[in-house]
Design a protein around this motif. Structure first.
Motif, mmCIF file in Angstrom:
data_model
loop_
_atom_site.group_PDB
_atom_site.id
_atom_site.type_symbol
_atom_site.label_atom_id
_atom_site.label_comp_id
_atom_site.label_asym_id
_atom_site.label_seq_id
_atom_site.Cartn_x
_atom_site.Cartn_y
_atom_site.Cartn_z
ATOM 1 N N VAL A 1 -3.277 1.040 -27.791
ATOM 2 C CA VAL A 1 -3.991 -0.234 -27.939
ATOM 3 C C VAL A 1 -5.390 -0.042 -28.533
ATOM 4 O O VAL A 1 -5.974 -0.970 -29.083
ATOM 5 N N MET A 2 -5.896 1.194 -28.467
ATOM 6 C CA MET A 2 -7.265 1.451 -28.949
ATOM 7 C C MET A 2 -7.419 1.107 -30.428
ATOM 8 O O MET A 2 -8.487 0.742 -30.875
ATOM 9 N N LEU B 1 -15.120 -0.837 -29.128
ATOM 10 C CA LEU B 1 -14.660 0.074 -28.073
ATOM 11 C C LEU B 1 -15.871 0.536 -27.274
ATOM 12 O O LEU B 1 -16.864 0.989 -27.856
ATOM 13 N N ASP B 2 -15.780 0.406 -25.976
ATOM 14 C CA ASP B 2 -16.838 0.898 -25.102
ATOM 15 C C ASP B 2 -16.912 2.433 -25.216
ATOM 16 O O ASP B 2 -15.884 3.096 -25.397
ATOM 17 N N ASP B 3 -18.136 2.975 -25.086
ATOM 18 C CA ASP B 3 -18.318 4.431 -25.273
ATOM 19 C C ASP B 3 -17.472 5.260 -24.304
ATOM 20 O O ASP B 3 -16.871 6.261 -24.685
ATOM 21 N N ALA B 4 -17.445 4.830 -23.029
ATOM 22 C CA ALA B 4 -16.697 5.604 -22.027
ATOM 23 C C ALA B 4 -15.205 5.593 -22.365
ATOM 24 O O ALA B 4 -14.530 6.629 -22.281
ATOM 25 N N GLU C 1 -14.545 8.046 -25.101
ATOM 26 C CA GLU C 1 -14.565 9.444 -24.637
ATOM 27 C C GLU C 1 -13.334 9.785 -23.802
ATOM 28 O O GLU C 1 -12.787 10.880 -23.896
ATOM 29 N N ILE C 2 -12.917 8.839 -22.972
ATOM 30 C CA ILE C 2 -11.740 9.083 -22.125
ATOM 31 C C ILE C 2 -10.479 9.117 -22.988
ATOM 32 O O ILE C 2 -9.554 9.877 -22.728
ATOM 33 N N GLY C 3 -10.472 8.271 -24.009
ATOM 34 C CA GLY C 3 -9.305 8.215 -24.887
ATOM 35 C C GLY C 3 -8.238 7.268 -24.356
ATOM 36 O O GLY C 3 -7.041 7.452 -24.642
ATOM 37 N N ALA C 4 -8.643 6.264 -23.583
ATOM 38 C CA ALA C 4 -7.680 5.283 -23.051
ATOM 39 C C ALA C 4 -8.418 3.994 -22.690
ATOM 40 O O ALA C 4 -9.571 4.038 -22.261
ATOM 41 N N GLY D 1 -12.556 -3.088 -25.957
ATOM 42 C CA GLY D 1 -11.766 -2.260 -25.036
ATOM 43 C C GLY D 1 -12.643 -1.472 -24.077
ATOM 44 O O GLY D 1 -13.628 -0.846 -24.489
ATOM 45 N N TYR D 2 -12.288 -1.516 -22.810
ATOM 46 C CA TYR D 2 -13.002 -0.770 -21.763
ATOM 47 C C TYR D 2 -12.008 0.066 -20.971
ATOM 48 O O TYR D 2 -10.805 -0.194 -20.977
ATOM 49 N N ASN D 3 -12.546 1.023 -20.217
ATOM 50 C CA ASN D 3 -11.721 1.745 -19.249
ATOM 51 C C ASN D 3 -12.334 1.542 -17.873
ATOM 52 O O ASN D 3 -13.402 2.098 -17.579
#
Ligand code: NDP
Length: 279
Positions: free
Chosen positions: A75-76, A82-85, A88-91, A104-106
């Motif tokens: 979905v990214m 895209l939020d920075d975190a 970095e997480i990749g999801a 998009g956030y995680n």
């Protein structure tokens, strides 16, 4: 539940399968506790229709979506920001409506961080054992690094897969499940991130060997169904403290809701929600 009208904000979840999701119950309860005119609906979306689903959701005016297996990485490519975190997480597990699309956030990461905080589990300078290297483990390992864990031992069924994801990160050692025998004898924090032990496989446990549990001082199993997993029982039987993933679930839902509705969810409402779901 609110009566839907022309002003009702629509929120939802996309994933496949979604039949057993607990998210609608949490979000609809949150909306009702906060007096918000919003409704949360699960949508089963096949992988090949994901792009259309995100575009269609935007066209339909959907305010926000949670994203679950198997779409969290894919979905990214369909978000506007895209939020920075999350990058970095990749999801991504949360899409919040902005001008022209979704951001998009995680919130698995923030949910897990809040769970550790609420349990007073201090990670800074500690060595941590992580079982599993899937999507949830990515958010967990990102959090542990941010909180200053010294050394992270990742134990996974597929060593190659774990190495592909985490192999180049400093302070990380990757091994199979029997690799625990090479971990120096000490007391560790352990985070159980595999899906082994998830209901209805209540008796299953990713490491059966009792010796492993002598290494554990405190543990979180991300699984919350059953309330006490076989892993948690073993930790407790060896004198460790063990918690399930319900706090993380509630915290991540509250964070997603905040992004969707662009408002803060008071701490006491989150606590109330947790206790209602735990009862
Ligand atoms: P993934 O499918 O991305 O990863 C699953 C992980 O479990 C992988 O490490 C996989 O190993 C391992 N695994 C699966 N089956 C076996 C098996 N039979 N033996 C050994 N290892 C196995 O799932 P997620 O990371 O998204 O979710 C993992 C768990 O965390 C789930 O139970 C989910 O419900 C829970 N979760 C809880 C959350 C919460 O808020 N509390 C949030 C997100 C997830 P391999 O790499 O070798 O395939």
């Amino acid at each position: 539940m609110n009566i839907v009208n022309g002003k009702t904000k629509v929120l939802g979840l996309i994933g496949d399968p979604i039949e057993h999701t607990g998210s609608p119950a949490i979000h609809n309860l949150l909306a009702s506790k906060l007096g918000d005119d919003a409704i949360y609906v699960p949508f089963r979306v096949r992988s090949k229709r994901l792009e259309e689903a995100v575009e269609g959701a935007y066209a339909l005016g959907i305010e926000g979506l949670n994203v679950t297996v198997p779409h969290k990485v894919e979905v990214m490519q369909y978000v506007t920001e895209l939020d920075d975190a999350a990058l970095e997480i990749g999801a991504v597990n949360t899409l919040a409506r902005i001008r022209g699309g979704y951001k998009g956030y995680n919130t698995d990461f923030s949910g897990f961080m809040r769970e550790l905080d609420s349990l007073d589990i201090q990670v800074n300078g500690r060595d941590v054992i992580v079982l599993g290297a899937g999507g949830a483990a990515k958010a967990v390992i990102y959090t542990l690094n941010r909180l200053g864990a010294r050394q992270i031992y990742i134990l996974n069924r597929s060593i190659e897969k774990a190495e592909e994801i985490f192999g180049d990160q400093p302070g990380i050692k990757i091994m199979g499940f029997d690799g625990w025998k090479s971990i120096p004898s000490d007391k560790y924090i352990c985070i159980q991130c595999t899906s082994v032990g998830l209901s209805p496989e209540d008796e299953a446990c990713v490491i059966e060997d009792e010796g492993f549990y002598d290494l554990i001082e405190s543990a979180v199993d991300l699984i919350y169904k059953p309330k006490e997993t076989a892993f948690m029982k073993k930790v407790a039987a060896h004198g460790g403290k063990a918690y399930n993933g319900l706090r993380m679930l509630v915290f991540q839902a509250a964070s997603s809701y905040e992004f969707f509705m662009k408002k803060e969810v008071p701490e006491e409402i989150v606590e109330e929600l947790y206790h209602e779901l735990d009862s």
